[in-house]
Design a protein around this motif. Sequence first.
Motif, PDB file in Angstrom:
ATOM      1  N   ALA A   1     -23.191 -10.734  10.541  1.00 14.24           N
ATOM      2  CA  ALA A   1     -22.941 -11.458  11.796  1.00 14.24           C
ATOM      3  C   ALA A   1     -21.535 -11.176  12.307  1.00 14.24           C
ATOM      4  CB  ALA A   1     -23.147 -12.958  11.588  1.00 14.24           C
ATOM      5  N   GLN A   2     -20.562 -11.141  11.410  1.00 19.93           N
ATOM      6  CA  GLN A   2     -19.185 -10.842  11.813  1.00 19.93           C
ATOM      7  C   GLN A   2     -19.071  -9.402  12.308  1.00 19.93           C
ATOM      8  OE1 GLN A   2     -16.826 -11.824   8.381  1.00 19.93           O
ATOM      9  NE2 GLN A   2     -16.621 -13.979   8.975  1.00 19.93           N
ATOM     10  N   HIS A   3     -19.715  -8.478  11.590  1.00 18.61           N
ATOM     11  CA  HIS A   3     -19.639  -7.059  11.954  1.00 18.61           C
ATOM     12  C   HIS A   3     -20.197  -6.814  13.362  1.00 18.61           C
ATOM     13  CE1 HIS A   3     -19.732  -2.705  11.568  1.00 18.61           C
ATOM     14  NE2 HIS A   3     -20.997  -2.735  11.962  1.00 18.61           N
ATOM     15  N   TYR A   4     -21.365  -7.408  13.658  1.00 20.97           N
ATOM     16  CA  TYR A   4     -22.002  -7.184  14.948  1.00 20.97           C
ATOM     17  C   TYR A   4     -21.575  -8.206  16.005  1.00 20.97           C
ATOM     18  CZ  TYR A   4     -25.046  -3.736  12.778  1.00 20.97           C
ATOM     19  OH  TYR A   4     -25.530  -2.626  12.122  1.00 20.97           O
ATOM     20  N   GLN A   5     -20.761  -9.170  15.599  1.00 17.75           N
ATOM     21  CA  GLN A   5     -20.285 -10.231  16.486  1.00 17.75           C
ATOM     22  C   GLN A   5     -21.448 -10.972  17.138  1.00 17.75           C
ATOM     23  OE1 GLN A   5     -17.484  -8.234  19.068  1.00 17.75           O
ATOM     24  NE2 GLN A   5     -15.874  -8.337  17.524  1.00 17.75           N
ATOM     25  N   VAL A   6     -22.363 -11.432  16.272  1.00 18.97           N
ATOM     26  CA  VAL A   6     -23.522 -12.206  16.706  1.00 18.97           C
ATOM     27  C   VAL A   6     -23.636 -13.440  15.817  1.00 18.97           C
ATOM     28  CG1 VAL A   6     -24.797 -10.218  17.616  1.00 18.97           C
ATOM     29  CG2 VAL A   6     -25.088 -10.877  15.222  1.00 18.97           C
ATOM     30  N   SER A   7     -24.558 -14.317  16.128  1.00 12.00           N
ATOM     31  CA  SER A   7     -24.745 -15.525  15.328  1.00 12.00           C
ATOM     32  C   SER A   7     -25.499 -15.209  14.034  1.00 12.00           C
ATOM     33  CB  SER A   7     -25.522 -16.570  16.122  1.00 12.00           C
ATOM     34  OG  SER A   7     -26.868 -16.174  16.251  1.00 12.00           O
ATOM     35  N   ILE A   8     -25.426 -16.142  13.118  1.00 13.52           N
ATOM     36  CA  ILE A   8     -26.137 -16.006  11.841  1.00 13.52           C
ATOM     37  C   ILE A   8     -27.647 -15.970  12.090  1.00 13.52           C
ATOM     38  CG2 ILE A   8     -26.711 -17.289   9.730  1.00 13.52           C
ATOM     39  CD1 ILE A   8     -23.744 -18.033   9.547  1.00 13.52           C
ATOM     40  N   ASN A   9     -28.124 -16.788  13.035  1.00 13.85           N
ATOM     41  CA  ASN A   9     -29.555 -16.785  13.346  1.00 13.85           C
ATOM     42  C   ASN A   9     -30.027 -15.446  13.905  1.00 13.85           C
ATOM     43  OD1 ASN A   9     -30.069 -19.364  12.440  1.00 13.85           O
ATOM     44  ND2 ASN A   9     -29.659 -20.302  14.429  1.00 13.85           N
ATOM     45  N   THR A  10     -29.170 -14.780  14.643  1.00 12.94           N
ATOM     46  CA  THR A  10     -29.510 -13.458  15.177  1.00 12.94           C
ATOM     47  C   THR A  10     -29.710 -12.465  14.035  1.00 12.94           C
ATOM     48  OG1 THR A  10     -28.317 -13.873  17.230  1.00 12.94           O
ATOM     49  CG2 THR A  10     -28.714 -11.566  16.657  1.00 12.94           C
ATOM     50  N   VAL A  11     -28.808 -12.500  13.055  1.00 13.74           N
ATOM     51  CA  VAL A  11     -28.924 -11.595  11.903  1.00 13.74           C
ATOM     52  C   VAL A  11     -30.157 -11.951  11.080  1.00 13.74           C
ATOM     53  CG1 VAL A  11     -27.831 -10.813   9.765  1.00 13.74           C
ATOM     54  CG2 VAL A  11     -26.455 -11.143  11.820  1.00 13.74           C
ATOM     55  N   LYS A  12     -30.424 -13.244  10.908  1.00 10.67           N
ATOM     56  CA  LYS A  12     -31.620 -13.655  10.157  1.00 10.67           C
ATOM     57  C   LYS A  12     -32.879 -13.097  10.813  1.00 10.67           C
ATOM     58  CE  LYS A  12     -30.086 -17.990   8.055  1.00 10.67           C
ATOM     59  NZ  LYS A  12     -30.298 -19.453   8.024  1.00 10.67           N
ATOM     60  N   GLU A  13     -32.945 -13.163  12.134  1.00  9.09           N
ATOM     61  CA  GLU A  13     -34.111 -12.642  12.844  1.00  9.09           C
ATOM     62  C   GLU A  13     -34.195 -11.122  12.700  1.00  9.09           C
ATOM     63  OE1 GLU A  13     -37.636 -12.467  14.734  1.00  9.09           O
ATOM     64  OE2 GLU A  13     -36.623 -14.263  13.992  1.00  9.09           O
ATOM     65  N   ALA A  14     -33.060 -10.434  12.763  1.00 10.20           N
ATOM     66  CA  ALA A  14     -33.045  -8.975  12.582  1.00 10.20           C
ATOM     67  C   ALA A  14     -33.539  -8.613  11.181  1.00 10.20           C
ATOM     68  CB  ALA A  14     -31.642  -8.425  12.813  1.00 10.20           C
ATOM     69  N   TYR A  15     -33.053  -9.330  10.175  1.00 13.71           N
ATOM     70  CA  TYR A  15     -33.490  -9.076   8.803  1.00 13.71           C
ATOM     71  C   TYR A  15     -34.976  -9.385   8.648  1.00 13.71           C
ATOM     72  CZ  TYR A  15     -28.824  -8.187   6.817  1.00 13.71           C
ATOM     73  OH  TYR A  15     -27.616  -7.638   6.491  1.00 13.71           O
ATOM     74  N   ARG A  16     -35.445 -10.429   9.328  1.00 10.96           N
ATOM     75  CA  ARG A  16     -36.869 -10.787   9.282  1.00 10.96           C
ATOM     76  C   ARG A  16     -37.711  -9.649   9.867  1.00 10.96           C
ATOM     77  NH1 ARG A  16     -36.515 -15.958  11.731  1.00 10.96           N
ATOM     78  NH2 ARG A  16     -35.630 -16.820   9.868  1.00 10.96           N
ATOM     79  N   GLN A  17     -37.238  -9.069  10.955  1.00  8.40           N
ATOM     80  CA  GLN A  17     -37.951  -7.946  11.573  1.00  8.40           C
ATOM     81  C   GLN A  17     -38.035  -6.760  10.612  1.00  8.40           C
ATOM     82  OE1 GLN A  17     -39.401  -7.803  14.739  1.00  8.40           O
ATOM     83  NE2 GLN A  17     -39.016  -9.992  14.768  1.00  8.40           N
TER      84      GLN A  17
END
Length: 167
Positions: free
Chosen positions: A35-51
């Motif tokens: 999330a820090q690397h891409y400057q997005v929220s934790i939920n955004t990364v969770k959804e990306a990982y889910r995908q």
Amino acid sequence: MDMYKYKKVSDDLTLQIQNGRQPVGSRLPSIRDCAQHYQVSINTVKEAYRQLEDQGLISVRPQSGYYVCHARSNLLELEERYVSEEKVSLSGISCFLAQIVKKQMDPDYVNLALACPSGENFYPIERLKRLTAQVLRSQSDIFKSYTLPPGSIRLRTQIARRSLQLG
């Protein structure tokens, strides 16, 4: 058209996996680090990982993190092999049934005929609840049709991917 943030993260990680920058078996950054690397929220990364997990590119290990799975090309080869498989002859079926009966006597054989394995590794109930709710919200008309044997190609593909992951 503006792409969703999770899709950008997911696509970038997919490229890293395909290019070998994230080799099979390697651990992905933690959700917070990503999330820090891409400057997005934790939920955004969770959804990306889910995908990525749904695509069979990564898997989660509880208390450990996310890891890169089999290469996508292996999964596509497997899918093509089973989709293009020709029909089995009647004599081949009787031979196949004899092999099944013989295998059922083997204590090391795991019978998946009922599709009822137990345990959190085989039946992640919370994840299945979440995915079911997501599908029902996005595809409310899903109950209007029924897939006849041999079944949905999408379902068979996902089962094949899961089987590869489980070895």
